[in-house]
Every structure is written in C-alpha cells, then in structure tokens.
Design a protein around this motif. Structure first.
Motif, PDB file in Angstrom:
ATOM      1  N   ASP A 290      33.673  44.587  47.679  1.00  0.00           N
ATOM      2  CA  ASP A 290      34.846  43.912  48.218  1.00  0.00           C
ATOM      3  C   ASP A 290      36.037  44.876  48.289  1.00  0.00           C
ATOM      4  O   ASP A 290      36.753  44.919  49.278  1.00  0.00           O
ATOM      5  CB  ASP A 290      35.185  42.700  47.341  1.00  0.00           C
ATOM      6  CG  ASP A 290      36.234  41.814  47.969  1.00  0.00           C
ATOM      7  OD1 ASP A 290      36.059  41.438  49.139  1.00  0.00           O
ATOM      8  OD2 ASP A 290      37.223  41.504  47.282  1.00  0.00           O
TER       9      ASP A 290
ATOM     10  N   ASP B  44      36.008  39.118  45.277  1.00  0.00           N
ATOM     11  CA  ASP B  44      34.689  38.491  45.185  1.00  0.00           C
ATOM     12  C   ASP B  44      34.128  38.760  43.784  1.00  0.00           C
ATOM     13  O   ASP B  44      33.904  39.910  43.414  1.00  0.00           O
ATOM     14  CB  ASP B  44      33.772  39.078  46.253  1.00  0.00           C
ATOM     15  CG  ASP B  44      32.394  38.460  46.273  1.00  0.00           C
ATOM     16  OD1 ASP B  44      32.140  37.527  45.489  1.00  0.00           O
ATOM     17  OD2 ASP B  44      31.571  38.913  47.084  1.00  0.00           O
ATOM     18  N   PRO B  45      33.892  37.732  42.978  1.00  0.00           N
ATOM     19  CA  PRO B  45      33.442  37.953  41.595  1.00  0.00           C
ATOM     20  C   PRO B  45      32.024  38.512  41.506  1.00  0.00           C
ATOM     21  O   PRO B  45      31.659  39.114  40.497  1.00  0.00           O
ATOM     22  CB  PRO B  45      33.515  36.560  40.964  1.00  0.00           C
ATOM     23  CG  PRO B  45      33.435  35.616  42.103  1.00  0.00           C
ATOM     24  CD  PRO B  45      34.055  36.319  43.271  1.00  0.00           C
ATOM     25  N   TYR B  46      31.241  38.367  42.555  1.00  0.00           N
ATOM     26  CA  TYR B  46      29.854  38.821  42.510  1.00  0.00           C
ATOM     27  C   TYR B  46      29.694  40.273  42.954  1.00  0.00           C
ATOM     28  O   TYR B  46      28.778  40.954  42.515  1.00  0.00           O
ATOM     29  CB  TYR B  46      28.969  37.906  43.362  1.00  0.00           C
ATOM     30  CG  TYR B  46      29.007  36.483  42.867  1.00  0.00           C
ATOM     31  CD1 TYR B  46      28.419  36.136  41.661  1.00  0.00           C
ATOM     32  CD2 TYR B  46      29.670  35.500  43.576  1.00  0.00           C
ATOM     33  CE1 TYR B  46      28.472  34.839  41.181  1.00  0.00           C
ATOM     34  CE2 TYR B  46      29.729  34.197  43.119  1.00  0.00           C
ATOM     35  CZ  TYR B  46      29.125  33.875  41.913  1.00  0.00           C
ATOM     36  OH  TYR B  46      29.192  32.592  41.450  1.00  0.00           O
ATOM     37  N   GLU B  47      30.571  40.726  43.829  1.00  0.00           N
ATOM     38  CA  GLU B  47      30.504  42.110  44.308  1.00  0.00           C
ATOM     39  C   GLU B  47      31.917  42.705  44.382  1.00  0.00           C
ATOM     40  O   GLU B  47      32.421  42.990  45.466  1.00  0.00           O
ATOM     41  CB  GLU B  47      29.841  42.157  45.679  1.00  0.00           C
ATOM     42  CG  GLU B  47      28.391  41.726  45.665  1.00  0.00           C
ATOM     43  CD  GLU B  47      27.767  41.847  47.042  1.00  0.00           C
ATOM     44  OE1 GLU B  47      28.316  42.557  47.897  1.00  0.00           O
ATOM     45  OE2 GLU B  47      26.720  41.239  47.247  1.00  0.00           O
ATOM     46  N   PRO B  48      32.562  42.914  43.246  1.00  0.00           N
ATOM     47  CA  PRO B  48      33.954  43.387  43.284  1.00  0.00           C
ATOM     48  C   PRO B  48      34.120  44.782  43.882  1.00  0.00           C
ATOM     49  O   PRO B  48      35.080  45.041  44.599  1.00  0.00           O
ATOM     50  CB  PRO B  48      34.383  43.360  41.821  1.00  0.00           C
ATOM     51  CG  PRO B  48      33.131  43.355  41.031  1.00  0.00           C
ATOM     52  CD  PRO B  48      32.083  42.704  41.887  1.00  0.00           C
TER      53      PRO B  48
END
Length: 78
Positions: free
Chosen positions: A38, A31-35
C-alpha cells in the motif's frame, strides 16, 4: 543553460521523492493486510503526480521565456 535546467529538475525530483515518502508514511488509511504494498503504491502515485506537476511547471516557464524573448526581439526591431 540546458544542463542547469536538467540538474535543477533532477534535484527537485529527488527532493520531491522524499516528500512523497514522508506523506505516505503519515497516512492513516493503510491497508492492514498489505501495508508495504500500500505504501509503495502511494509513493509511486505521489511521485507520478509530482513529476507531472514539475513537467507542467517547466513547460509553463519555457513558454513564458519564449514569449518574453519574442516580445523583446519585436521591441528591438522597432
């Protein structure tokens, strides 16, 4: 004997936890917004699955041992 099994289970759990961390680090579908969140979810899920696998494996080994002991006892009684 029981202590040895517990130590073996704990050691394998520690080793498996490192494997989960490595496997989740190698994922490409992050997930690019919450790496970090994730990755934490991935590690948590992988650890849970590994724990379930280890518990099933230990239960199966205990059952096999119990069966072998019962068979050996029956043979010695005859």
């Amino acid at each position: 004997m029981k202590i040895l099994l517990i130590m073996l289970a704990l050691l394998s759990s520690l080793l498996m936890s490192g494997c989960a961390e490595l496997a989740c680090s190698a994922r490409t579908d992050v997930d690019p917004y919450e790496p970090m969140l994730d990755k934490q979810r991935c590690v948590s899920e992988a650890d849970k699955n590994l724990d379930e696998y280890q518990k099933a494996k230990v239960a199966e080994e205990k059952q096999l041992l119990k069966t072998a002991i019962e068979q050996a006892t029956q043979k010695s009684l005859i």
